[in-house]
Design a protein around this motif. Structure first.
Motif, PDB file in Angstrom:
ATOM      1  N   ALA A 109       0.811  -1.219   0.000  1.00  0.00           N
ATOM      2  CA  ALA A 109       0.000   0.000   0.000  1.00  0.00           C
ATOM      3  C   ALA A 109       0.848   1.275   0.000  1.00  0.00           C
ATOM      4  CB  ALA A 109      -0.954  -0.012   1.198  1.00  0.00           C
ATOM      5  N   GLU A 110       1.842   1.369   0.865  1.00  0.00           N
ATOM      6  CA  GLU A 110       2.633   2.597   0.957  1.00  0.00           C
ATOM      7  C   GLU A 110       3.375   2.869  -0.342  1.00  0.00           C
ATOM      8  OE1 GLU A 110       2.910   5.033   3.001  1.00  0.00           O
ATOM      9  OE2 GLU A 110       1.620   4.299   4.612  1.00  0.00           O
ATOM     10  N   ALA A 111       3.962   1.850  -0.930  1.00  0.00           N
ATOM     11  CA  ALA A 111       4.703   2.048  -2.187  1.00  0.00           C
ATOM     12  C   ALA A 111       3.764   2.503  -3.295  1.00  0.00           C
ATOM     13  CB  ALA A 111       5.406   0.750  -2.582  1.00  0.00           C
ATOM     14  N   VAL A 112       2.594   1.887  -3.399  1.00  0.00           N
ATOM     15  CA  VAL A 112       1.638   2.279  -4.436  1.00  0.00           C
ATOM     16  C   VAL A 112       1.166   3.713  -4.204  1.00  0.00           C
ATOM     17  CG1 VAL A 112      -0.648   1.821  -5.387  1.00  0.00           C
ATOM     18  CG2 VAL A 112       0.911  -0.090  -4.918  1.00  0.00           C
ATOM     19  N   ALA A 113       0.920   4.071  -2.950  1.00  0.00           N
ATOM     20  CA  ALA A 113       0.440   5.428  -2.643  1.00  0.00           C
ATOM     21  C   ALA A 113       1.485   6.498  -2.951  1.00  0.00           C
ATOM     22  CB  ALA A 113       0.031   5.507  -1.172  1.00  0.00           C
ATOM     23  N   SER A 114       2.762   6.117  -2.999  1.00  0.00           N
ATOM     24  CA  SER A 114       3.799   7.095  -3.316  1.00  0.00           C
ATOM     25  C   SER A 114       3.765   7.511  -4.786  1.00  0.00           C
ATOM     26  CB  SER A 114       5.187   6.533  -2.962  1.00  0.00           C
ATOM     27  OG  SER A 114       5.553   5.493  -3.859  1.00  0.00           O
ATOM     28  N   VAL A 115       3.072   6.736  -5.608  1.00  0.00           N
ATOM     29  CA  VAL A 115       2.995   7.029  -7.048  1.00  0.00           C
ATOM     30  C   VAL A 115       1.566   7.327  -7.492  1.00  0.00           C
ATOM     31  CG1 VAL A 115       3.310   6.013  -9.355  1.00  0.00           C
ATOM     32  CG2 VAL A 115       5.018   5.614  -7.563  1.00  0.00           C
ATOM     33  N   CYS A 116       0.597   6.602  -6.941  1.00  0.00           N
ATOM     34  CA  CYS A 116      -0.779   6.642  -7.447  1.00  0.00           C
ATOM     35  C   CYS A 116      -1.659   7.605  -6.641  1.00  0.00           C
ATOM     36  CB  CYS A 116      -1.392   5.245  -7.407  1.00  0.00           C
ATOM     37  SG  CYS A 116      -0.557   4.076  -8.506  1.00  0.00           S
ATOM     38  N   ALA A 117      -2.526   8.326  -7.350  1.00  0.00           N
ATOM     39  CA  ALA A 117      -3.472   9.246  -6.705  1.00  0.00           C
ATOM     40  C   ALA A 117      -4.691   8.523  -6.174  1.00  0.00           C
ATOM     41  CB  ALA A 117      -3.894  10.320  -7.701  1.00  0.00           C
ATOM     42  N   LEU A 118      -4.903   7.289  -6.628  1.00  0.00           N
ATOM     43  CA  LEU A 118      -6.068   6.488  -6.249  1.00  0.00           C
ATOM     44  C   LEU A 118      -5.615   5.039  -6.123  1.00  0.00           C
ATOM     45  CD1 LEU A 118      -9.265   6.250  -6.016  1.00  0.00           C
ATOM     46  CD2 LEU A 118      -9.242   5.849  -8.492  1.00  0.00           C
ATOM     47  N   LEU A 119      -5.986   4.378  -5.022  1.00  0.00           N
ATOM     48  CA  LEU A 119      -5.637   2.967  -4.817  1.00  0.00           C
ATOM     49  C   LEU A 119      -6.881   2.117  -5.069  1.00  0.00           C
ATOM     50  CD1 LEU A 119      -3.249   4.399  -3.468  1.00  0.00           C
ATOM     51  CD2 LEU A 119      -3.276   2.644  -1.688  1.00  0.00           C
ATOM     52  N   GLN A 120      -6.705   1.044  -5.812  1.00  0.00           N
ATOM     53  CA  GLN A 120      -7.841   0.191  -6.159  1.00  0.00           C
ATOM     54  C   GLN A 120      -7.734  -1.152  -5.447  1.00  0.00           C
ATOM     55  OE1 GLN A 120      -9.726   0.188 -10.172  1.00  0.00           O
ATOM     56  NE2 GLN A 120      -8.783  -1.839 -10.340  1.00  0.00           N
ATOM     57  N   ILE A 121      -8.841  -1.556  -4.801  1.00  0.00           N
ATOM     58  CA  ILE A 121      -8.906  -2.861  -4.140  1.00  0.00           C
ATOM     59  C   ILE A 121      -9.695  -3.807  -5.031  1.00  0.00           C
ATOM     60  CG2 ILE A 121      -9.612  -4.107  -2.077  1.00  0.00           C
ATOM     61  CD1 ILE A 121      -7.453  -2.009  -1.540  1.00  0.00           C
ATOM     62  N   PRO A 122      -9.088  -4.905  -5.497  1.00  0.00           N
ATOM     63  CA  PRO A 122      -9.800  -5.833  -6.390  1.00  0.00           C
ATOM     64  C   PRO A 122     -11.011  -6.474  -5.712  1.00  0.00           C
ATOM     65  CG  PRO A 122      -7.421  -6.216  -6.449  1.00  0.00           C
ATOM     66  CD  PRO A 122      -7.672  -5.284  -5.308  1.00  0.00           C
ATOM     67  N   ALA A 123     -11.966  -6.893  -6.534  1.00  0.00           N
ATOM     68  CA  ALA A 123     -13.233  -7.413  -6.017  1.00  0.00           C
ATOM     69  C   ALA A 123     -13.042  -8.634  -5.119  1.00  0.00           C
ATOM     70  CB  ALA A 123     -14.162  -7.756  -7.185  1.00  0.00           C
ATOM     71  N   PHE A 124     -12.159  -9.545  -5.517  1.00  0.00           N
ATOM     72  CA  PHE A 124     -11.955 -10.749  -4.709  1.00  0.00           C
ATOM     73  C   PHE A 124     -11.419 -10.417  -3.315  1.00  0.00           C
ATOM     74  CE2 PHE A 124     -11.509 -13.184  -8.849  1.00  0.00           C
ATOM     75  CZ  PHE A 124     -12.689 -13.894  -8.676  1.00  0.00           C
ATOM     76  N   LEU A 125     -10.849  -9.219  -3.144  1.00  0.00           N
ATOM     77  CA  LEU A 125     -10.197  -8.848  -1.886  1.00  0.00           C
ATOM     78  C   LEU A 125     -10.962  -7.788  -1.104  1.00  0.00           C
ATOM     79  CD1 LEU A 125      -6.529  -8.677  -3.261  1.00  0.00           C
ATOM     80  CD2 LEU A 125      -7.661 -10.603  -2.121  1.00  0.00           C
ATOM     81  N   ALA A 126     -12.196  -7.498  -1.510  1.00  0.00           N
ATOM     82  CA  ALA A 126     -12.948  -6.390  -0.903  1.00  0.00           C
ATOM     83  C   ALA A 126     -13.198  -6.587   0.586  1.00  0.00           C
ATOM     84  CB  ALA A 126     -14.280  -6.214  -1.637  1.00  0.00           C
TER      85      ALA A 126
END
Length: 284
Positions: A109-126
């Motif tokens: 999560a932290e690494a993705v948030a350092s680049v992405c303005a929006l984080l997406q949670i896949p349906a299988f992992l909701a």
């Protein structure tokens, strides 16, 4: 008779330079399913950036660095976290569009948030609490896809997890419900029901036409149904729409059967935006 979406307050969510929610331009989340090469990502981003010049739409570039839920163990998955985030960062620098991608594990999560303005949670992992909480704690807004096995009302508990863990806000996404084996259907009631939870709603038009396992060791789909479903969702009054597009969908490592060819993408978006404007006038 009023609908839930008309009688409940819906919070606006900030995604990079955009606002998503009531009285805001339609948020368009689009891109290839999975990152293949930097040049291909740039070529798709060029077309999306051109659409973003319109005043009635805001575009977010989406691509996955890892397709972790593939049907077959031998299926291609993507460039991985480090290389994928580097490619997404280059896309943002190249065209200026905010970028988003899937998060599969809490420690991503932290690494993705350092680049992405929006984080997406896949349906299988909701329903994965540790993942949702870790993503929310980054302070970025989340786009959580409703599990194909979940009732729309049950997404209230996902919203509560996000609000208890961070201040970035959350959008809920409809992407189809399992209908027996190898088939998804869309219960359009889920759109106003999830919006009645007080958050913007996204309609994932391309994953909604997937046929899980429809090609034996791979997922099939029916792209001819993407636009009809998207029209229905836009007419109902969604805040954002999600598509996957590719210059040659048949060569995509994943989700090719349900992707919209890139040459057909902008005309389809134009029709949807004109439909949204007409619906807005009728409902005003």
């Amino acid at each position: 008779m009023s609908t839930p979406s008309q009688t409940h307050h819906v919070a606006t969510v900030t995604v990079g330079p955009y606002a998503c929610g009531p009285q805001q331009p339609l948020l368009l989340i689009a891109g290839p399913c999975v990152l293949q090469s930097q040049d291909l990502a740039f070529s798709i981003a060029d077309r999306l950036a051109a659409i973003n010049e319109r005043a009635d739409v805001n575009v977010v570039f989406k691509a996955s660095f890892d397709k972790a839920n593939r049907t077959s163990v031998s299926a291609k998955r993507g460039p991985g976290l480090q290389e994928g985030l580097r490619m997404l960062e280059e896309v943002h620098r190249y065209c200026g569009l905010p970028v988003t991608t899937d998060v599969h594990l809490p420690d991503q999560a932290e690494a993705v948030a350092s680049v992405c303005a929006l984080l997406q949670i896949p349906a299988f992992l909701a329903r994965q609490t540790d993942l949702v909480v870790a993503a929310a704690k980054t302070g970025r807004p989340l786009n959580v896809k409703k599990g194909q096995f979940m009732a729309p009302e049950d997404m209230q508990y996902v919203v509560e997890k996000v609000h208890a863990s961070g201040t970035g806000g959350v959008m809920l996404c409809e992407r189809g419900t399992f209908f027996g084996y190898g088939r998804l259907v869309n219960d359009m009631q889920s759109l106003p029901i999830m919006r009645s939870l007080g958050v913007p709603v996204v309609f994932d038009a391309t994953h909604s036409v997937q046929r899980p396992g429809g090609l034996g060791g791979a997922t099939g789909g029916n792209r001819e149904m993407v636009e009809p479903l998207a029209r229905a969702a836009v007419a109902i009054g969604i805040d954002a729409v999600f598509f996957e597009t590719h210059p040659d969908p048949e060569t995509s490592p994943s989700d090719g059967p349900n992707m919209i060819p890139l040459d057909a993408f902008e005309p389809m978006v134009d029709r949807l935006l004109r439909l949204r404007a007409a619906c807005g006038e009728i409902m005003a």
